[in-house]
Design a protein around this motif. Sequence first.
Motif, PDB file in Angstrom:
ATOM      1  N   GLN A 804      71.034  30.459  92.144  1.00 58.81           N
ATOM      2  CA  GLN A 804      71.069  29.929  90.602  1.00 58.81           C
ATOM      3  C   GLN A 804      69.663  28.742  91.246  1.00 58.81           C
ATOM      4  OE1 GLN A 804      73.843  27.158  88.264  1.00 58.81           O
ATOM      5  NE2 GLN A 804      73.969  28.661  87.595  1.00 58.81           N
ATOM      6  N   SER A 806      67.001  26.056  89.008  1.00 61.29           N
ATOM      7  CA  SER A 806      66.981  26.166  87.548  1.00 61.29           C
ATOM      8  C   SER A 806      65.165  25.581  86.845  1.00 61.29           C
ATOM      9  CB  SER A 806      67.438  24.379  86.965  1.00 61.29           C
ATOM     10  OG  SER A 806      68.022  24.307  87.301  1.00 61.29           O
ATOM     11  N   GLU A 808      61.593  25.723  84.572  1.00 61.40           N
ATOM     12  CA  GLU A 808      61.481  24.769  83.085  1.00 61.40           C
ATOM     13  C   GLU A 808      60.365  25.388  82.364  1.00 61.40           C
ATOM     14  OE1 GLU A 808      60.371  20.721  84.762  1.00 61.40           O
ATOM     15  OE2 GLU A 808      62.741  19.944  84.939  1.00 61.40           O
ATOM     16  N   LYS A 839      69.514  25.219  78.426  1.00 63.17           N
ATOM     17  CA  LYS A 839      69.500  23.928  78.472  1.00 63.17           C
ATOM     18  C   LYS A 839      68.776  23.686  77.513  1.00 63.17           C
ATOM     19  CE  LYS A 839      71.745  19.527  79.318  1.00 63.17           C
ATOM     20  NZ  LYS A 839      70.741  18.372  78.428  1.00 63.17           N
ATOM     21  N   THR A 874      65.509  23.471  79.747  1.00 61.87           N
ATOM     22  CA  THR A 874      65.883  24.493  80.980  1.00 61.87           C
ATOM     23  C   THR A 874      66.689  25.913  81.030  1.00 61.87           C
ATOM     24  OG1 THR A 874      65.779  22.177  82.040  1.00 61.87           O
ATOM     25  CG2 THR A 874      66.834  23.193  83.667  1.00 61.87           C
ATOM     26  N   SER A 876      69.215  27.702  83.712  1.00 60.52           N
ATOM     27  CA  SER A 876      70.098  28.498  84.972  1.00 60.52           C
ATOM     28  C   SER A 876      69.742  29.459  85.185  1.00 60.52           C
ATOM     29  CB  SER A 876      70.475  27.088  84.887  1.00 60.52           C
ATOM     30  OG  SER A 876      70.394  25.821  85.047  1.00 60.52           O
ATOM     31  N   CYS A 882      66.248  34.303  85.694  1.00 62.75           N
ATOM     32  CA  CYS A 882      65.747  33.227  85.053  1.00 62.75           C
ATOM     33  C   CYS A 882      64.563  33.408  84.470  1.00 62.75           C
ATOM     34  CB  CYS A 882      65.913  31.889  86.103  1.00 62.75           C
ATOM     35  SG  CYS A 882      66.979  31.354  86.120  1.00 62.75           S
TER      36      CYS A 882
END
Length: 1190
Positions: A804, A806, A808, A839, A874, A876, A882
């Motif tokens: 995983q 993240s 942005e 998020k 964000t 994830s 992603c």
Amino acid sequence: MSSVAVLTPESFAEHRSGLRDQEITGGVPEDEAYIPTYLEAFPPLPENRGNLGDKSGELGRAWSTKIRPIRASVITQVFNVPLEERRYKDNSQFGDGGEEAKVCLDIMQRTGAHIELSLAKDQGLSIMVTGKLDSVMKARKEIVARLQTQASATVAIPKEHHRFVIGKNGEKLQELELKTATKIAIPRPDDPNLNIRITGTKEGIEKARHEILLISAEQDKRAVERLSLEKAYHPFIAGAHNRLVQELNRETGARISIPPPGLHKDEIVITGEKEAVALAASRIQAIYNDKAKSVKVVEVTAPAWLHRFIIGKKGQNIGRITQQLPRVHIEFTDGEEQISLEGPTEEVEQAQVQIQGIIRDLLVRMDYTEVNIDQRFHRHLIGKNGANINRIKEQYKVSVWIPQEPDRSGLVRIEGDPKGVQLARKELMEVAHRMENECTKELSVEQRFHRSIIGQKGEKIKEVRDKFPEVVINFPDPAQKSDMVQLRGPKNEVEKCSTFLAKLIQDLVENTFSLSITIFKQFHKNIIGKGGANIKKIREETCTKIDLPAENSNSETIVITGRKNNCEAARDRILAVQRELANNREAEVTIPAKLHNSVIGSKGCLVRAIMEDCAGVHIHFPSEGSGSDKVTIRGPAGEVERAKRQLLLLAEEKEVNNFTAELHAKPEYHKFLIGRGGVNIRRVRDCTGARIIFPSPDETEKELITIVGKEEAVRLAQKELETLLKNLNDVVEDCMVVETRHHRHFVCRRGQVLRELAEEYGGVAVSFPRTGAHSDRITLKGAKDCVEAAKRRIQEIIEDLEAQVSVEVEVPQQYHRAVMGPKGCRIQQITRDHDVQVKFPDRDESVTEAPPPQENGNASLEGETVPRRCDIITISGRTEKCELAKTALLALVPVTEDVQVSYDLHRYIIGQKGSGIRKMMEEYEVNIWVPPPDQQSDVIKVTGQMASVERAKLGLLERVRELQAEQEDRVGTRPVYWNKHTGTSSRSGVCALYSVRIILRYLIPFPVHRSPDVIVISGYERNTEVARSAIEQLVSALQEMVNQDVHIDPRTHARIIGARGKAVRKAMEEFKVDIRFPQPGSEDPGRVTVTGLPDCVDNAIEHLLNLEEEYMLSVTETETMAAYMKPPSRYRGSDGGGPDDNGGLAAKGFVVRDAPWNDKAPDMSSAEDFPTFGAGAAPKQTSAWGPKKF
């Protein structure tokens, strides 16, 4: 000084009537020149209070009371802390950075008081606290506790004085602690220790000790005396309405507590000063001794049940005795036969004789008896709302006492006239005997028959109840959906009623039999017959109800209701009519009932296909649950045979493929048998060809799995599933290693991931170590295959977690709401499609929507602005997922594009009340902004997602092209006369013009910046010609109209107009004119303008004049009556002349001289009228420590 004028009725009558002697001698009074002064007309109230009585004296005292000065709400206290008592003695840190300053700042924040510290020459602290009283006291207490060293001391006072130190609800103790800035600890009531501990400064301890000793000393002066005197003498000590004891309280100053009559206690408690207590005790003892000598106590014996009759209704009998002998006290005791008499000897003997006489009289004419009746019958004795027991009481003039349910007693007591008591007892025993023979029976009746049994407004059930009056019939509430009808009453009557109802229900069942037959739609009219003759005849002869579908309905079903044999007879007669008309044939086919559903097919598709293939054929299956195997085929002879062959072939095929087997498995194993995405069950189906049916969530039998198909395929599928179930039933326990950093993902959100694993893999139980155990080993327990599959799934989840990342994504905060969509639906779709978590940042209200400005006009060193935290979203998940989610997220960011549209077309695009623009926004899911008219801009902004904006642009440009094409077809006309259309003199012209505009559907704008005689008509050429012709005809009609004024008395206008103009509107419609009345305050209030054709105007004016003449008669009569009702004028003489007869003098009203309102207003700038207080302005208050330094 205030004064009040007193105007008596006589002086008011004299002023009003003008009958004073000096005023009736002529037209003008002789003393007209004399005007009284204000003080003469309104004399002030006398200052001595004796003349005006007690009230004026009280008023004077109220005004003479000295007004209490208003104290300031902010106070200041200064106190010192010596060097030896300072908690922080390091002077090098004194000031802003020291501990003392920090403590003071904390106290200021908590209490709201202002604190200033200074260091004295002797190194002691001087502290000044400013604020409200409670804030200052709290701050002082905390300062002493935190900046001054604490000492401790004890003070011993008697244990009984401790409660006075505490006070009510601890208020006295809290006040003492605040006042002395100490902490006072008082031992608990059960602690024998007498010492009270005081903690605080030496000064505070001394103050607190002094206050506590003062409280104890004050209590030492008080005493408590307890006198034990017989309860019978307490009323003599208290006196009538407690007046005697109140006088003793006032005279001695002691507090005397006498127990209430309901409390059987002889002790009287006296508290107060020692001397006052001793005096009150001696006075009470003297009263007791005096009464003990002169009071006699006698007891009279009477049965307890007679006591209430002796007392009488509302105490009449006893009240008569106590009125004659007021000093005698008579006391009755519940449950005892003794009546106590207390008082003077002679009066007690008289009362005794009277009471004994009442007792003898009652014993002669009163009797009682007791009956033991089972408590379960008591409610029947009482009846509904007490109907039965009240009837017995009134009929036999007795009182009946039935024990309450909690008493668990069956004893019923009857009191009253001896004969009535015996009759009431007999009736109650009969009711009880009848209740013992009573039985209850429940009859099962389908709820659909309840309404039929009850009948309209309960008529039918009333007949049943009249036939069986002793039986109570209770139907259940319709909301309960119950079939049980309860019968209660004597056994034989209940049985008879039950038999009668059973027969009634049987008749209802027989009469409500229903069957349906299918008849070709074209034959319905023949079955009905001319004027309904045929259908009426069938109904009457068969005694059935026949319902045919509506004429405009496509249904061919006829419903017959009644007795079964009658319904079948009616069916045969209707079918005979159809056979005669169509030469139809009917055939029956035997098909097992269990195959009916499969032969009919889903929603009847298979049997419908046969009926469509065989034209004119109807196939009728027996109702479900009837158990019949007969299927009826009706239609043309050839088609019936053909349908019969197809139906038998289909039934044979279904019978071969309809072998069924059942298998039981726990519901938690079903998902594992199905497999992920149905892989397991699909494999079994493909291998065997059998159909496997799992129970639906709403079925009651959750464990039953049904296998349908050919027998060989069903056996094979059953064997495969049993093998899978055998593996699932072998429970094993296994372990695997999961790093502790991943544990939270599995157990968070109340173990959602673990619940999903259990549901998906046959209820496998996964146990993670407790938090803080530092173990990475987890346990799986369940079927072997389920455990292995769960382990693989957990490993996949761990690989996803380790892989995983993240990402942005920068999206301006103003677009976040649009990206989320309604209730977050768009983001939820992205997370489901790409298996990621998204998020959003917290919303920053302080950040404006515009980008931050550059300082000094220079760009940043990196050449780009730093993204704001509130703009970063964000994502994830796995890297590739992603990226896909980021692309999908950016596609949701709205864009804005400009579309050039001519300003003249904006109103057509917007549409009526915005309907056009709203339709486009809903169709393309965008926001369209049209500039306001005052900007006259050609730019329309479209905001939304890229694809939606492009579609909206194309739609908008298409709409523009349509409007431009319409404009090319429009033409203009030459000027047309218009002022009569819209002039104020004729509303009808405007209405007519508006009607032309609506009918022809074009726009007629009234001129604004052009000649007032011009109307420009825009629209299609044929419509403009028609509009021009209509307007010219309207102009010629208006030119013939005339305006004529007529004078109508203003007093009749309101009646001519009528309520809300109803009368005048009726007249205008009748004569086809426009009538205008003048506005209030007009120069000529009687002028009425009538507009219309000459003949119509003349008729309308004649009508108005007739109305005026009629209404004036009533007005004149009303005014004449009002003149008689007016009071006489004060200037009217004996000859009846008015003011004008006496020189035309007008009434001046009541005039006085030297009134306060005639005085000159005081000069606000005058120092004499408004002197200053003191020599100059008060200096500005400064701090005691000098000016503040900044």
